[in-house]
Design an enzyme around this catalytic site. Structure first.
Site, PDB file in Angstrom:
ATOM      1  N   PHE A 185     -14.352  -2.689   0.666  1.00 23.28           N
ATOM      2  CA  PHE A 185     -15.366  -1.650   0.451  1.00 23.28           C
ATOM      3  C   PHE A 185     -15.516  -1.283  -1.032  1.00 23.28           C
ATOM      4  O   PHE A 185     -16.535  -0.724  -1.421  1.00 23.28           O
ATOM      5  CB  PHE A 185     -15.068  -0.404   1.292  1.00 23.28           C
ATOM      6  CG  PHE A 185     -14.949  -0.707   2.764  1.00 23.28           C
ATOM      7  CD1 PHE A 185     -15.844  -1.569   3.377  1.00 23.28           C
ATOM      8  CD2 PHE A 185     -13.929  -0.144   3.521  1.00 23.28           C
ATOM      9  CE1 PHE A 185     -15.724  -1.867   4.727  1.00 23.28           C
ATOM     10  CE2 PHE A 185     -13.804  -0.435   4.869  1.00 23.28           C
ATOM     11  CZ  PHE A 185     -14.700  -1.297   5.480  1.00 23.28           C
ATOM     12  N   ASP A 206      -7.910  -7.023  12.213  1.00 24.85           N
ATOM     13  CA  ASP A 206      -9.239  -6.431  12.015  1.00 24.85           C
ATOM     14  C   ASP A 206     -10.307  -7.519  11.863  1.00 24.85           C
ATOM     15  O   ASP A 206     -11.481  -7.285  12.099  1.00 24.85           O
ATOM     16  CB  ASP A 206      -9.261  -5.552  10.758  1.00 24.85           C
ATOM     17  CG  ASP A 206      -8.791  -4.135  11.044  1.00 24.85           C
ATOM     18  OD1 ASP A 206      -8.748  -3.768  12.235  1.00 24.85           O
ATOM     19  OD2 ASP A 206      -8.473  -3.409  10.088  1.00 24.85           O
ATOM     20  N   HIS A 265      -5.596  -3.399   1.983  1.00 25.23           N
ATOM     21  CA  HIS A 265      -5.980  -4.284   3.093  1.00 25.23           C
ATOM     22  C   HIS A 265      -6.692  -5.541   2.594  1.00 25.23           C
ATOM     23  O   HIS A 265      -7.629  -6.029   3.208  1.00 25.23           O
ATOM     24  CB  HIS A 265      -6.868  -3.547   4.101  1.00 25.23           C
ATOM     25  CG  HIS A 265      -6.165  -2.420   4.825  1.00 25.23           C
ATOM     26  ND1 HIS A 265      -5.594  -1.351   4.178  1.00 25.23           N
ATOM     27  CD2 HIS A 265      -5.973  -2.201   6.137  1.00 25.23           C
ATOM     28  CE1 HIS A 265      -5.060  -0.532   5.056  1.00 25.23           C
ATOM     29  NE2 HIS A 265      -5.272  -1.013   6.260  1.00 25.23           N
ATOM     30  N   ARG A 286       0.838  -1.214   0.000  1.00 29.63           N
ATOM     31  CA  ARG A 286       0.000   0.000   0.000  1.00 29.63           C
ATOM     32  C   ARG A 286       0.869   1.259   0.000  1.00 29.63           C
ATOM     33  O   ARG A 286       0.480   2.282  -0.546  1.00 29.63           O
ATOM     34  CB  ARG A 286      -0.978  -0.001   1.167  1.00 29.63           C
ATOM     35  CG  ARG A 286      -0.337  -0.042   2.540  1.00 29.63           C
ATOM     36  CD  ARG A 286      -1.423  -0.005   3.612  1.00 29.63           C
ATOM     37  NE  ARG A 286      -0.886  -0.297   4.926  1.00 29.63           N
ATOM     38  CZ  ARG A 286      -1.281   0.306   6.043  1.00 29.63           C
ATOM     39  NH1 ARG A 286      -2.187   1.255   6.007  1.00 29.63           N
ATOM     40  NH2 ARG A 286      -0.753  -0.032   7.205  1.00 29.63           N
ATOM     41  N   SER A 335      -5.018   5.238   5.265  1.00 25.76           N
ATOM     42  CA  SER A 335      -4.778   3.785   5.231  1.00 25.76           C
ATOM     43  C   SER A 335      -4.336   3.305   3.852  1.00 25.76           C
ATOM     44  O   SER A 335      -3.443   2.472   3.740  1.00 25.76           O
ATOM     45  CB  SER A 335      -6.060   3.041   5.625  1.00 25.76           C
ATOM     46  OG  SER A 335      -6.478   3.439   6.905  1.00 25.76           O
ATOM     47  N   GLU A 387     -18.667   4.814  -1.065  1.00 24.84           N
ATOM     48  CA  GLU A 387     -17.906   4.183  -2.151  1.00 24.84           C
ATOM     49  C   GLU A 387     -18.689   4.115  -3.454  1.00 24.84           C
ATOM     50  O   GLU A 387     -18.106   4.196  -4.542  1.00 24.84           O
ATOM     51  CB  GLU A 387     -17.484   2.770  -1.734  1.00 24.84           C
ATOM     52  CG  GLU A 387     -16.569   2.713  -0.516  1.00 24.84           C
ATOM     53  CD  GLU A 387     -17.325   2.843   0.811  1.00 24.84           C
ATOM     54  OE1 GLU A 387     -18.572   2.762   0.806  1.00 24.84           O
ATOM     55  OE2 GLU A 387     -16.672   3.031   1.847  1.00 24.84           O
ATOM     56  N   ARG A 402      -1.968  -4.602   3.537  1.00 25.92           N
ATOM     57  CA  ARG A 402      -1.771  -3.709   4.674  1.00 25.92           C
ATOM     58  C   ARG A 402      -0.373  -3.878   5.275  1.00 25.92           C
ATOM     59  O   ARG A 402       0.285  -2.898   5.617  1.00 25.92           O
ATOM     60  CB  ARG A 402      -2.804  -4.031   5.761  1.00 25.92           C
ATOM     61  CG  ARG A 402      -2.599  -3.214   7.030  1.00 25.92           C
ATOM     62  CD  ARG A 402      -3.537  -3.673   8.149  1.00 25.92           C
ATOM     63  NE  ARG A 402      -3.457  -2.786   9.290  1.00 25.92           N
ATOM     64  CZ  ARG A 402      -2.524  -2.843  10.222  1.00 25.92           C
ATOM     65  NH1 ARG A 402      -1.575  -3.769  10.145  1.00 25.92           N
ATOM     66  NH2 ARG A 402      -2.511  -1.985  11.227  1.00 25.92           N
TER      67      ARG A 402
END
Lengths: 253, 310
Positions: free
Chosen positions: B77, B110, B102, B5, B31, B52, B160
């Site tokens: 998402f 998470d 991620h 990322r 992020s 989104e 991530r």
């Protein structure tokens, strides 16, 4: 068109048509000879199933020969079932799935701002379409970004696919909803040309944020058996009905 | 060690002087790492809030007006906006570049709600779409910058957590649509993507100690698949292992299987998540739990070779 194709959406095409005629005749800075010019106004028909209305106006304004209207819903024809930017000159957005046009218009409005262009982005939404949650994501975003170059019409014909909107999912006060999202809001009679032109002038004066006109319309306007009849959201007229409809509209047959 | 990322963020930063590049965020710029572009070019960064569906279509509108949008959020998402991507981006073939960060169970603590293990499969199903999953920060940077030259849309998954850097000084070897051979052996071809490329290289060393020589490929582009390379390695090795932090259904293993079954049938063992969701845990714990770690690649290679000898 819908009669020839034995399918399609005549009701919503007739509720939107007076506004389309006013927009294309008096407002849109577009050139049928250069339909892809970047620095042109945009008209995004979010309720893309009401394509016959838009195709008729585009043909009238020289974007393609009237003969092409016969290709509506026909294999290989330029007039796809729902308006599609890849198929039809003068169509700015590939619609067909409800709730998408306003967001796309926001992208066009941002682009115009980045280009430092005066071009205006017009979007037409159906009222049933407002049931899609993503419309309100877009409404929030347009107000947040103060898109004064974004002008929206809601074709408030009060009917959706299955039935009257009040039976399917009530809208309550549509204007109040847009006001609550910090839009400039005006209500007009969407079949009164004077009212429509006044509405367009009002829109011209809103430059600090997005503006929406709630246009009260009649689904199937001008044809007695279609008017306010949910059966003609997505159904074509029969031979007999076609003849009657054209006669009622004052077309010589 | 670095996270892919960060490579995406670096690529955007390297494109700040390209006036056609615009960046869209859905609240997760810190992020996905688009924040660096935002800090440098706020006027060309569009905040879409936590929305989104709207973001993907705003990007489409920008692309239709001559801009090249890069829109990012968590991989999971982006999926909320799948139909917007399908109808509003892929169908009109608008060059919108979507980055889902991620992705995979490697995302870790998470838990399963954030660990997209289906993104590569669902975006592969869309006509016009290029689908990528780079393995390190350097390749994420190079491939993101190459998206600028694509005529159509793309989806890139980034990770991530940090992984081994494999392309420092090897940037020139990277090209969208072309797999990169990191190790050459004739006993088995291991084709991997993302965080499992480094694991595949580890597995190859373990196999080598047992006298088994594996080819290892970073297949950073899943679509279009580098079919020539798959065919060459399959012919050379006689059996194939795929490895990915993704469901067995429809990802890299699916893509390779689809190609082989129609063109060059050969023993294929797929390492991936077997029809279940993840849970909270550290990245390495998750790879172990879901049987997609180094040892699992070694075992898959052994199985593939044994099938070859039947």
């Amino acid at each position: 068109m819908t009669h020839r194709a034995a399918a399609g959406h005549p009701g919503g095409s007739l509720s939107e048509i007076d506004i389309l005629v006013a927009l294309y005749s008096t407002r849109l800075r577009i050139d049928p000879k250069q339909p892809d010019l970047v620095d042109r106004d945009r008209f995004i028909l979010s309720k893309g199933h009401a394509s016959p209305g838009m195709y008729a106006v585009l043909a009238e304004h020289g974007f393609f020969p009237h003969k092409e209207l016969e290709s509506y819903r026909v294999l290989g024809g330029i007039c796809q079932g729902h308006v599609d930017m890849k198929w039809t000159p003068g169509v700015d957005f590939s619609a067909g799935s409800l709730g998408m046009g306003l967001s796309f218009g926001i992208g066009c409005a941002h682009a115009a701002r980045l280009d430092d262009s005066e071009r205006t982005i017009f979007v037409m939404l159906g009222d049933g379409e407002l049931q899609e949650g993503s419309v309100w994501e877009a409404a929030m975003a347009a107000a947040h970004h103060e898109l004064g170059n974004l002008k929206v019409f809601v074709d408030r014909n009060r009917i959706q696919n299955d039935d009257f909107i009040d039976a399917q999912m009530r809208m309550f006060d549509v204007a109040a909803k847009w006001r609550a999202f910090s839009w400039a809001v005006k209500e007009i009679d969407g079949h009164d040309m004077e009212d429509i032109l006044k509405g367009l002038e009002w829109m011209d004066g809103i430059t600090d944020g997005p503006a929406v006109i709630i246009a009260h319309t009649v689904k199937g306007k001008g044809i007695s058996y279609m008017e306010n009849n949910p059966a003609f959201h997505g159904a074509a007229p029969s031979d007999e009905q076609l003849l009657q409809g054209l006669t009622e509209l004052g077309v010589e047959v | 060690m670095a996270a892919s990322r960060d490579g995406y963020g670096q690529a955007l930063l390297e494109m700040i002087d390209d006036k056609e590049v615009v960046v869209l965020e859905a609240d997760l710029g810190k992020s996905t790492k688009s924040l660096h572009f935002r800090n440098a070019r706020p006027e060309r960064t569009i905040s879409c809030g936590i929305g989104e569906q709207n973001m993907m279509l705003v990007a489409a509108g920008l692309a239709s007006s001559g801009y090249t949008p890069f829109a990012s959020t968590f991989a999971i998402f982006t999926e909320r906006a799948f139909e917007q991507i399908r109808n509003g981006i892929a169908r009109p073939n608008l060059a919108v570049h979507i980055c889902g960060s991620h992705g995979g169970v490697h995302t870790g603590t998470d838990g399963s709600s954030a660990q997209s293990i289906e993104d590569l499969a669902i975006y592969r199903t869309l006509p016009n779409m290029t689908v990528m999953h780079p393995c390190d920060d350097v390749s994420a940077t190079v491939l993101t910058k190459q998206c600028r030259n694509l005529a159509g849309p793309s989806y890139m998954r980034t990770a991530r957590n940090k992984t081994l850097v494999l392309y420092d000084g090897r940037e020139d070897e990277l090209e969208i649509g072309k797999g990169v051979v990191h190790r050459t052996g004739v006993d088995v071809a291991i084709i991997a993507c993302g965080v499992l490329v480094a694991k595949a290289l580890e597995a190859a060393e373990i196999l080598s100690a047992d006298g088994i020589e594996a080819s290892v490929v970073d297949m950073h582009t899943l679509k279009p698949l580098d079919e020539d390379l798959v065919a060459k390695l399959t012919t050379q090795c006689g059996c194939v292992v795929t490895a990915e932090d993704h469901l067995l259904i429809g990802g890299l293993g699916g893509a390779v299987a689809e190609f082989l079954v129609s063109n060059l049938p050969a023993p294929l063992e797929r390492v991936g998540v077997n029809d279940r969701f993840g849970e909270s845990g550290q990245a390495e714990e998750m790879l172990d739990l879901l049987a997609i770690n180094t040892a699992d690649i070694v075992a898959a290679a052994t199985r593939a070779i044994s099938r070859k000898k039947l």
